[in-house]
Design an enzyme around this catalytic site. Structure first.
Site, PDB file in Angstrom:
ATOM      1  N   GLN A   1     -10.984   8.423  -3.270  1.00  0.00           N
ATOM      2  CA  GLN A   1     -11.589   8.218  -1.864  1.00  0.00           C
ATOM      3  C   GLN A   1     -12.601   9.079  -2.181  1.00  0.00           C
ATOM      4  O   GLN A   1     -13.326   9.227  -3.072  1.00  0.00           O
ATOM      5  CB  GLN A   1      -9.945   9.355  -1.435  1.00  0.00           C
ATOM      6  CG  GLN A   1      -9.142   9.057  -1.048  1.00  0.00           C
ATOM      7  CD  GLN A   1      -9.303   7.869   0.219  1.00  0.00           C
ATOM      8  OE1 GLN A   1     -10.256   8.134   1.422  1.00  0.00           O
ATOM      9  NE2 GLN A   1      -8.160   7.283   0.745  1.00  0.00           N
TER      10      GLN A   1
ATOM     11  N   CYS B   1     -13.661 -28.400   7.755  1.00  0.00           N
ATOM     12  CA  CYS B   1     -12.281 -26.621   7.224  1.00  0.00           C
ATOM     13  C   CYS B   1     -11.581 -27.852   7.456  1.00  0.00           C
ATOM     14  O   CYS B   1     -10.804 -29.216   7.205  1.00  0.00           O
ATOM     15  CB  CYS B   1     -12.413 -25.818   8.119  1.00  0.00           C
ATOM     16  SG  CYS B   1     -10.756 -25.155   7.921  1.00  0.00           S
TER      17      CYS B   1
ATOM     18  N   CYS C   1      -8.183 -27.185   6.708  1.00  0.00           N
ATOM     19  CA  CYS C   1      -7.015 -26.935   7.054  1.00  0.00           C
ATOM     20  C   CYS C   1      -5.852 -26.822   8.216  1.00  0.00           C
ATOM     21  O   CYS C   1      -6.180 -28.448   9.011  1.00  0.00           O
ATOM     22  CB  CYS C   1      -7.729 -25.096   7.782  1.00  0.00           C
ATOM     23  SG  CYS C   1      -8.063 -25.186   9.153  1.00  0.00           S
TER      24      CYS C   1
ATOM     25  N   ASP D   1      -2.245   8.408  -0.754  1.00  0.00           N
ATOM     26  CA  ASP D   1      -3.238   9.442  -0.867  1.00  0.00           C
ATOM     27  C   ASP D   1      -3.757   9.568   0.096  1.00  0.00           C
ATOM     28  O   ASP D   1      -2.597   9.713   1.790  1.00  0.00           O
ATOM     29  CB  ASP D   1      -4.469   8.285  -1.000  1.00  0.00           C
ATOM     30  CG  ASP D   1      -4.533   7.048   0.152  1.00  0.00           C
ATOM     31  OD1 ASP D   1      -3.317   6.662   0.388  1.00  0.00           O
ATOM     32  OD2 ASP D   1      -5.206   6.513   0.546  1.00  0.00           O
TER      33      ASP D   1
ATOM     34  N   ASP E   1       0.980  -1.213  -0.082  1.00  0.00           N
ATOM     35  CA  ASP E   1      -0.131   0.052   0.148  1.00  0.00           C
ATOM     36  C   ASP E   1       0.591   1.303  -0.110  1.00  0.00           C
ATOM     37  O   ASP E   1       2.289   1.150   0.227  1.00  0.00           O
ATOM     38  CB  ASP E   1      -1.133  -0.157   0.738  1.00  0.00           C
ATOM     39  CG  ASP E   1      -0.642  -0.306   2.639  1.00  0.00           C
ATOM     40  OD1 ASP E   1       0.470   0.823   2.112  1.00  0.00           O
ATOM     41  OD2 ASP E   1      -1.080  -0.348   3.487  1.00  0.00           O
ATOM     42  N   SER E   2       0.254   2.266  -0.028  1.00  0.00           N
ATOM     43  CA  SER E   2       1.443   3.877   0.005  1.00  0.00           C
ATOM     44  C   SER E   2       1.566   4.252   0.830  1.00  0.00           C
ATOM     45  O   SER E   2       2.660   5.083   0.884  1.00  0.00           O
ATOM     46  CB  SER E   2      -0.311   4.653  -0.581  1.00  0.00           C
ATOM     47  OG  SER E   2      -0.985   5.034   0.259  1.00  0.00           O
ATOM     48  N   GLY E   3       1.219   3.835   1.752  1.00  0.00           N
ATOM     49  CA  GLY E   3       1.358   4.403   3.212  1.00  0.00           C
ATOM     50  C   GLY E   3       1.159   5.444   3.742  1.00  0.00           C
ATOM     51  O   GLY E   3       1.417   5.872   5.032  1.00  0.00           O
ATOM     52  N   GLY E   4       0.181   5.946   2.863  1.00  0.00           N
ATOM     53  CA  GLY E   4      -0.840   7.029   3.286  1.00  0.00           C
ATOM     54  C   GLY E   4      -1.755   6.388   4.644  1.00  0.00           C
ATOM     55  O   GLY E   4      -1.804   7.480   5.777  1.00  0.00           O
TER      56      GLY E   4
ATOM     57  N   HIS F   1      -5.941 -21.076  10.332  1.00  0.00           N
ATOM     58  CA  HIS F   1      -7.598 -21.969  10.274  1.00  0.00           C
ATOM     59  C   HIS F   1      -8.602 -20.333   9.248  1.00  0.00           C
ATOM     60  O   HIS F   1      -9.409 -20.347   9.080  1.00  0.00           O
ATOM     61  CB  HIS F   1      -7.846 -22.449  11.827  1.00  0.00           C
ATOM     62  CG  HIS F   1      -9.955 -22.284  11.311  1.00  0.00           C
ATOM     63  ND1 HIS F   1      -9.982 -23.226  10.609  1.00  0.00           N
ATOM     64  CD2 HIS F   1     -10.954 -20.840  11.582  1.00  0.00           C
ATOM     65  CE1 HIS F   1     -11.507 -22.880  10.783  1.00  0.00           C
ATOM     66  NE2 HIS F   1     -11.936 -21.663  10.646  1.00  0.00           N
TER      67      HIS F   1
ATOM     68  N   ASP G   1      -8.314  -7.355   1.189  1.00  0.00           N
ATOM     69  CA  ASP G   1      -7.287  -7.192   2.520  1.00  0.00           C
ATOM     70  C   ASP G   1      -7.801  -6.979   3.361  1.00  0.00           C
ATOM     71  O   ASP G   1      -8.575  -6.148   3.671  1.00  0.00           O
ATOM     72  CB  ASP G   1      -6.263  -6.642   2.097  1.00  0.00           C
ATOM     73  CG  ASP G   1      -6.208  -5.592   2.543  1.00  0.00           C
ATOM     74  OD1 ASP G   1      -6.411  -4.295   1.805  1.00  0.00           O
ATOM     75  OD2 ASP G   1      -5.600  -5.339   3.702  1.00  0.00           O
TER      76      ASP G   1
ATOM     77  N   CYS H   1      -7.833 -27.173  11.881  1.00  0.00           N
ATOM     78  CA  CYS H   1      -8.810 -28.618  12.113  1.00  0.00           C
ATOM     79  C   CYS H   1      -8.413 -30.235  11.754  1.00  0.00           C
ATOM     80  O   CYS H   1      -9.275 -30.754  12.416  1.00  0.00           O
ATOM     81  CB  CYS H   1      -9.558 -27.523  11.275  1.00  0.00           C
ATOM     82  SG  CYS H   1     -10.912 -26.219  11.324  1.00  0.00           S
TER      83      CYS H   1
ATOM     84  N   GLY I   1     -10.176   4.324   2.147  1.00  0.00           N
ATOM     85  CA  GLY I   1     -11.181   5.151   2.917  1.00  0.00           C
ATOM     86  C   GLY I   1     -12.264   4.790   3.155  1.00  0.00           C
ATOM     87  O   GLY I   1     -12.803   5.033   3.736  1.00  0.00           O
TER      88      GLY I   1
END
Lengths: 399, 399
Positions: B217, B332, B334, B169, B115-118, B363, B294, B337, B244
């Site tokens: 934004q 599940c 995984c 941003d 990401d931009s860090g903003g 999990h 994300d 589990c 945002g």
């Protein structure tokens, strides 16, 4: 060049010294002709363990930061240690029994050794009162009162389904007077006899493949150590632990205490030195007839930023590693060294990331296990005295 | 029953809309005829990613508690997110460049979005001063002063070697006035243009397979969101992020903001909704044309004891799980589990053991990834509207 080792092959793996109730058995495969080192096989209901062996410590039914798959599959761990004191307090022995025992509870396919809880009662708990019947202690978690007796700690470990149980011991701090050490030792001997009788009764009712090891004590007094070993040897148990080490004494004294009892403890039984040691010390214990060791050092030091390598120690927070693209140890086959640089590990350490502990612990355990494999190979091939000389001179360079 | 989806197969994977410098490409494979959902392939230099996709968050170049092998091999993660703000401060962009880039630094074979860090400048750092040229801020680590400009954050992300970069941003908190949101948005647009121009110059000098996404934004004002999307669409970039969101607003408002721009953003480019969402919300975003998401929720909630299952949430510390031998979720697949009970996980959680975080995170991530796979399958098979109805009614039961 050392002479070839004598080989003592058991006729078949199923005919050890053990009698009916003893289903954990020990088989010596090779002996060093110069030192007291030997290579063997320790058979348990959860697999056969090549000795000498280092057992990673899983205090709370987990080796901190590693999954059971990491341990069993990647590192090839065949036996680990769990802690009776901690697991008795939380989640409780009956809870673990109800969940199918410790192996199933923690999803661990290989062998488990549990200690007696004695050491933790004396080092972790608050208020405690020792009688000949046992010890009343206060939980370090919530202050609640509990009692450990020689019988109850056997029962707890049977509830866990441990492969190897330890008898309750009184573990004095260092230093103590000869008089205190003697009293404490006599108590440990009485407890060992009570534990053993109780254990035999339990197994007569409900035969199962376990072993119970009593613990040699005697502080740093060779005469008491010998008295302890003689009395315990008379119990004719499945194996023997040597406790009361790594309690603050100088290292040469620990080795001397091990040496004091080596010729008394039955040579055909496994001997377990509790809570030792540094990487360069492992061979010294093996040279004194030790087959099993455990220590929190590889995992605790890993978490604190101290990594063991074939070339000495790496203190990962040092600025010199900031842009170091090399693995911790170029000679190490572990997952961490295969994929991650010192620079990345330093970054994770400084950032307080969980992954650091996982990767560092994995590496340090690999180092310990590799040392034990080297030691075993040296014993089998007859080169252990040379190996020991090399290790001793290298450790002088490193320290 | 929904009609069969239309299929838009690219003639070959190598002939996307992208021109010379665009080597990250997006290919739509199936579209839902009822909603705006689509299934696609996002091609990068570090592998092809099936969309819609959930990207685990690896803020400090690590997804907390998991090894890169756990992520790539066990969970099948094809792309993860790392954080420009954190990595710029420690270990530093030049350090990562010198160590061969972020992929090599963290030993990650698949794609990385940074990401931009903003957002972090505005949420984590102390003192900050915004100008049209960028933002001066104080490190949350040591108070040192740093500057982010649209150009410098592109350079940092190029030093990382990220597959997908974000343009700097200005991310306002919630709520803000329309006037403040408009000013902030215009700044973000100016920064996006500067970032884009800088990025094109850099890639003209040194062509490499990256993509730069600007960020929509406009706070919670649909008119500003549309203004933002129109201006960014004119930049004709490789993809678009919607930022945002998840800044404290009610969830229906987040969805409304995504909806406001869906028909403005070029339909043949991937859209990424930043920082969303809860498991039952993922399909709602996909239904509004989102391809990438994300969120720290699966990993952070895991560490806090909240586990997501196909039957709702499990708050692992509850006493009811003390003797519960079942896995977190019987449906599940995984590693957690497959081998570990709720009782064991509860024990690890109460004992504060690192392994708890590792097993729980694994999990929860599996749950998120499975939901995205179900969503994708539903889009491809034409049953996404039914899937959406089922999820919505189930989440009403659970919440």
């Amino acid at each position: 060049m050392a002479a070839a080792p004598s080989l003592q092959q058991a006729e078949t793996p199923d005919t050890p010294y053990n009698q009916n109730l003893r289903q954990v058995s020990f088989e010596i495969q090779a002996e060093c002709p110069t030192t007291r080192a030997r290579a063997g096989l320790l058979h348990t209901a959860h697999g056969t363990i090549e000795t000498p062996v280092f057992m990673p410590v899983g205090t709370q039914a987990t080796v901190k930061g590693l999954t059971q798959r990491d341990l069993a599959e990647d590192l090839g761990v065949k036996i680990l240690l769990a802690n009776t004191y901690h697991l008795f307090l939380r989640p409780g022995a009956e809870s673990i029994r109800g969940l199918g025992g410790l192996h199933r509870f923690m999803s661990w396919p290989n062998a488990i050794l549990t200690d007696s809880g004695g050491y933790q009662v004396f080092s972790l708990s608050g208020l405690r009162k020792i009688t000949d019947h046992g010890v009343v202690f206060q939980s370090h978690l919530d202050g609640s009162l509990h009692t450990f007796t020689p019988e109850s700690t056997v029962d707890a470990q049977l509830a866990f389904g441990s492969d190897i149980l330890m008898a309750l011991d009184d573990c004095p701090e260092y230093p103590v007077s000869h008089e205190y050490a003697r009293e404490s030792l006599e108590r440990t001997l009485r407890w060992a006899r009570l534990a053993h009788e109780h254990y035999r009764r339990r197994l007569a009712d409900n035969p199962a493949p376990h072993a119970l090891f009593p613990i040699v004590q005697g502080s740093m007094f060779p005469d008491l150590r010998r008295r302890s070993a003689e009395a315990l040897a008379a119990l004719d148990t499945d194996g023997y632990a040597i406790g009361g080490l790594s309690v603050g004494e100088p290292r040469p004294l620990s080795l001397e205490m091990v040496e004091a009892t080596e010729d008394i403890l039955p040579r055909d039984r496994p001997r377990y030195a509790m809570g030792v040691g540094m990487p360069h010390e492992l061979a010294d214990y093996v040279a004194r007839g030790i087959d099993m060791m455990d220590c929190v050092l590889p995992s605790r030091n890993a978490r604190n930023g101290c990594l063991f390598t074939s070339q000495g120690r790496v203190v990962i927070k040092h600025a010199r590693y900031k842009d170091d693209a090399r693995p911790i140890d170029e000679n190490c086959p572990c997952y961490t060294c295969a994929g991650y640089s010192r620079a990345y590990l330093r970054h994770l350490f400084l950032a307080g990331e969980i992954l650091y502990a996982a990767l560092a612990t994995r590496h340090n355990l690999q180092r310990y296990l590799d040392i034990m494999r080297e030691i075993r190979q040296a014993i089998v091939s007859g080169s252990f005295p040379d190996y020991l000389r090399t290790i001793r001179s290298a450790s002088e360079d490193v320290e």
